[in-house]
Scaffold this motif. Structure first.
Motif, PDB file in Angstrom:
ATOM      1  N   ILE A  64       0.853  -1.190   0.000  1.00 47.97           N
ATOM      2  CA  ILE A  64       0.000   0.000   0.000  1.00 47.97           C
ATOM      3  C   ILE A  64       0.887   1.238   0.000  1.00 47.97           C
ATOM      4  N   VAL A  65       0.338   2.338  -0.463  1.00 49.37           N
ATOM      5  CA  VAL A  65       1.033   3.625  -0.442  1.00 49.37           C
ATOM      6  C   VAL A  65       0.193   4.564   0.409  1.00 49.37           C
ATOM      7  N   LEU A  66       0.763   4.973   1.538  1.00 46.62           N
ATOM      8  CA  LEU A  66       0.010   5.828   2.461  1.00 46.62           C
ATOM      9  C   LEU A  66       0.055   7.303   2.079  1.00 46.62           C
ATOM     10  N   ALA A  67       1.170   7.747   1.549  1.00 47.50           N
ATOM     11  CA  ALA A  67       1.327   9.167   1.238  1.00 47.50           C
ATOM     12  C   ALA A  67       1.073   9.420  -0.246  1.00 47.50           C
ATOM     13  N   ASP A  68      -0.135   9.101  -0.678  1.00 47.00           N
ATOM     14  CA  ASP A  68      -0.478   9.325  -2.075  1.00 47.00           C
ATOM     15  C   ASP A  68      -1.354  10.575  -2.215  1.00 47.00           C
ATOM     16  N   GLU A  69      -1.730  10.867  -3.431  1.00 51.93           N
ATOM     17  CA  GLU A  69      -2.546  12.052  -3.709  1.00 51.93           C
ATOM     18  C   GLU A  69      -3.869  12.036  -2.937  1.00 51.93           C
ATOM     19  N   LYS A  70      -4.468  10.853  -2.843  1.00 49.59           N
ATOM     20  CA  LYS A  70      -5.753  10.704  -2.143  1.00 49.59           C
ATOM     21  C   LYS A  70      -5.623  11.105  -0.669  1.00 49.59           C
ATOM     22  N   ALA A  71      -4.566  10.647  -0.019  1.00 45.52           N
ATOM     23  CA  ALA A  71      -4.364  10.950   1.400  1.00 45.52           C
ATOM     24  C   ALA A  71      -4.005  12.414   1.615  1.00 45.52           C
ATOM     25  N   MET A  72      -3.145  12.931   0.756  1.00 50.72           N
ATOM     26  CA  MET A  72      -2.656  14.291   0.950  1.00 50.72           C
ATOM     27  C   MET A  72      -3.698  15.352   0.597  1.00 50.72           C
ATOM     28  N   SER A  73      -4.647  14.990  -0.254  1.00 57.28           N
ATOM     29  CA  SER A  73      -5.657  15.976  -0.643  1.00 57.28           C
ATOM     30  C   SER A  73      -6.985  15.783   0.097  1.00 57.28           C
ATOM     31  N   ALA A  74      -7.037  14.801   0.978  1.00 58.30           N
ATOM     32  CA  ALA A  74      -8.269  14.542   1.726  1.00 58.30           C
ATOM     33  C   ALA A  74      -8.624  15.742   2.602  1.00 58.30           C
ATOM     34  N   THR A  76     -10.060  15.748   5.494  1.00 53.72           N
ATOM     35  CA  THR A  76      -9.557  15.442   6.829  1.00 53.72           C
ATOM     36  C   THR A  76      -8.445  14.405   6.680  1.00 53.72           C
ATOM     37  N   SER A  77      -7.276  14.770   7.103  1.00 52.48           N
ATOM     38  CA  SER A  77      -6.097  13.928   6.925  1.00 52.48           C
ATOM     39  C   SER A  77      -6.210  12.604   7.676  1.00 52.48           C
ATOM     40  N   PRO A  78      -5.817  11.505   7.028  1.00 53.76           N
ATOM     41  CA  PRO A  78      -5.796  10.225   7.726  1.00 53.76           C
ATOM     42  C   PRO A  78      -4.669  10.163   8.763  1.00 53.76           C
ATOM     43  N   PHE A  79      -3.787  11.138   8.740  1.00 54.71           N
ATOM     44  CA  PHE A  79      -2.640  11.138   9.648  1.00 54.71           C
ATOM     45  C   PHE A  79      -2.880  11.927  10.934  1.00 54.71           C
ATOM     46  N   ARG A  80      -4.129  12.273  11.234  1.00 53.60           N
ATOM     47  CA  ARG A  80      -4.373  13.064  12.440  1.00 53.60           C
ATOM     48  C   ARG A  80      -4.329  12.238  13.716  1.00 53.60           C
ATOM     49  N   SER A  81      -4.696  10.946  13.647  1.00 54.97           N
ATOM     50  CA  SER A  81      -4.657  10.105  14.855  1.00 54.97           C
ATOM     51  C   SER A  81      -4.446   8.648  14.464  1.00 54.97           C
ATOM     52  N   VAL A  82      -4.133   7.833  15.442  1.00 54.38           N
ATOM     53  CA  VAL A  82      -3.986   6.395  15.212  1.00 54.38           C
ATOM     54  C   VAL A  82      -5.294   5.834  14.669  1.00 54.38           C
TER      55      VAL A  82
END
Length: 95
Positions: A64-74, A76-82
């Motif tokens: 999987i690729v976590l830091a893709d366009e989908k994640a970075m342009s969301a 609400t960021s998926p990286f805000r919490s566990v």
């Protein structure tokens, strides 16, 4: 599956914390903030993402690729919490 993903995220945070020495990552849980205030800076986040992608790949035998366009342009960021990252990873694994 969610519990397994969350455990992998928390284990990765604990290992990364040996370098960061951020008291928030010493005993992480689903509510632990990952990025921003009281979280990682951008350099630590990159290291964390790289380690996490590798562990997820090993455990689930799917890359999987976590830091893709989908994640970075969301909105609400998926990286805000566990918790938010756990849900995001589950969605990627189910694609």
């Amino acid at each position: 599956m969610l519990e397994k993903i969350e455990n992998i995220i928390c284990e990765t945070l604990v290992e990364l914390n040996e370098e960061l020495e951020n008291e928030n990552f010493g005993n992480p849980n689903s509510k632990t903030k990952l990025y921003g205030t009281n979280g990682m800076d951008s350099l630590a986040l990159v290291s964390f993402i790289t380690d996490l992608e590798e562990r997820i790949s090993d455990e689930f035998e799917k890359d999987i690729v976590l830091a893709d366009e989908k994640a970075m342009s969301a909105k609400t960021s998926p990286f805000r919490s566990v918790e938010s990252l756990t849900i995001y990873i589950k969605s990627l694994l189910e694609e």
